[in-house]
Design an enzyme around this catalytic site. Structure first.
Site, short mmCIF file in Angstrom:
data_model
loop_
_atom_site.label_atom_id
_atom_site.label_comp_id
_atom_site.label_asym_id
_atom_site.label_seq_id
_atom_site.Cartn_x
_atom_site.Cartn_y
_atom_site.Cartn_z
N LEU A 1 32.15 32.52 42.90
CA LEU A 1 31.00 32.44 42.00
C LEU A 1 31.19 31.31 41.01
O LEU A 1 32.09 31.35 40.17
CB LEU A 1 30.81 33.77 41.27
CG LEU A 1 30.58 34.99 42.18
CD1 LEU A 1 30.45 36.26 41.34
CD2 LEU A 1 29.35 34.80 43.05
N GLY B 1 36.47 33.12 38.54
CA GLY B 1 37.58 32.35 37.98
C GLY B 1 38.04 32.90 36.64
O GLY B 1 37.24 33.03 35.72
N ASP C 1 38.92 27.96 29.27
CA ASP C 1 39.06 26.50 29.22
C ASP C 1 38.26 25.85 28.11
O ASP C 1 38.48 24.68 27.80
CB ASP C 1 38.65 25.88 30.56
CG ASP C 1 37.19 26.14 30.88
OD1 ASP C 1 36.59 27.05 30.28
OD2 ASP C 1 36.64 25.43 31.74
N LEU D 1 24.93 33.23 40.02
CA LEU D 1 24.10 34.38 39.70
C LEU D 1 22.66 33.92 39.40
O LEU D 1 22.47 32.88 38.78
CB LEU D 1 24.67 35.13 38.50
CG LEU D 1 26.10 35.65 38.64
CD1 LEU D 1 26.47 36.48 37.42
CD2 LEU D 1 26.28 36.46 39.91
#
Length: 312
Positions: free
Chosen positions: A180, A200, A204, A226
């Protein structure tokens, strides 16, 4: 005898060993952080004990008044749901893998946030009416994320399948994997049994934008995003935290439609409103992908405030 004792060489320690450089004393800030950390651990134990005592008192009071002693599902019911999911075959279950193979790309505080979100995901799944089969993949044994997990009491007993030094590609068939990412051109219509959906686990702060998608395409995996913009309008950008993405998957897999699931999951501050029927976009009608979509990484720090550090 005294002469022999006098001839014995002095005991060599770390401080007297030749060539050893004395340790640099800790700074005041470092000592302060150590004291605060030790105090936090002690307070955490005391706070949990008080919470357990309060729960017992409330339960006793409710029982004395003839009221239900549990607000939500009982622990027995929660356990039954998890056992039911564990007994499902890989073809019958909807698998979700949190990709934790980003150990070396995060700072210490971001790793702590990552593990805290993993805890939130476990809690959501545990309390779901129809739990998904949850996997934590890509954990480097004795790495930073592994060490952070160890700080949570009982983490080994969570109803999660841990995969150390094994990525999602090592665990599942590539033909059944869907990563995704918000950069994908494909829209996820509904989680399907027998497939594994990868989210994931990367804190970050947009420093590695597009990294999850890049890794997935390099491995030759299918990707999807999504359908947020197809069902709701938002005042802010539609980047979601990892546990929100996971919660959306649990709701839709349990039978909710996307619009209802999105409105009940995402924070109110995003100002999401359902699109009118004439404005709803289906995947077949869309010609170009929307740039701002749900991101399969961990961002929303505000949503984790006041969250517990372990699941009782």
């Amino acid at each position: 005898m005294d002469a022999e004792e006098q001839q014995q060489p002095a005991e060599i320690t770390l401080s007297t060993c030749p060539g050893t450089t004395p340790c640099t004393p800790l700074s005041k800030n470092q000592l302060k952080k150590q004291r605060k950390h030790a105090e936090m651990i002690e307070l955490r134990k005391v706070r949990r004990q008080k919470e357990r005592e309060r729960r017992k008192e409330k339960k006793a009071q409710a029982k004395a008044l003839g009221l239900p002693t549990t607000v939500g599902p009982s622990r027995k019911e929660l356990k039954r749901r998890q056992v039911s999911v564990g007994n499902q075959s890989a073809e019958d279950a909807v698998n979700v893998a949190i990709d934790l193979n980003y150990d070396d790309l995060m700072q210490e505080r971001d790793i702590a946030k990552c593990v805290k979100q993993c805890l939130r995901i476990y809690t959501i799944n545990r309390r779901s009416e129809q739990p998904l089969r949850l996997h934590f993949t890509g954990i480097k044994r004795d790495g930073h994320i592994h060490e952070s997990f160890k700080k949570n009491d009982g983490w080994e007993n969570w109803n999660v399948e841990y995969h150390f030094d094994r990525t999602h590609s090592d665990v599942f068939e590539k033909s059944k994997l869907v990563y995704l990412t918000c950069e994908s051109d494909q829209v996820l219509e509904k989680p399907l049994a027998g497939h594994a959906y990868v989210i994931g686990g990367l804190v970050d702060h947009n420093h590695f934008k597009g990294l999850c998608h890049q890794r997935a395409t390099t491995e030759g995996l299918s990707t999807a995003r999504l359908p947020l913009s197809e069902h709701v309008d938002m005042k802010t950008r539609s980047v979601l935290s990892t546990f929100h993405v996971f919660e959306l998957l649990t709701r839709v897999a349990a039978g909710q439609d996307w619009t209802q699931a999105i409105l009940e999951t995402i924070p109110q501050r995003k100002g999401a409103k359902a699109k009118e029927a004439k404005d709803v976009i289906t995947p077949n009608d869309q010609e170009e992908p929307f740039e701002e979509q749900s991101k399969a990484s961990i961002e929303d720090e505000d949503d984790l405030k006041d969250q517990p550090t372990t699941e009782s």
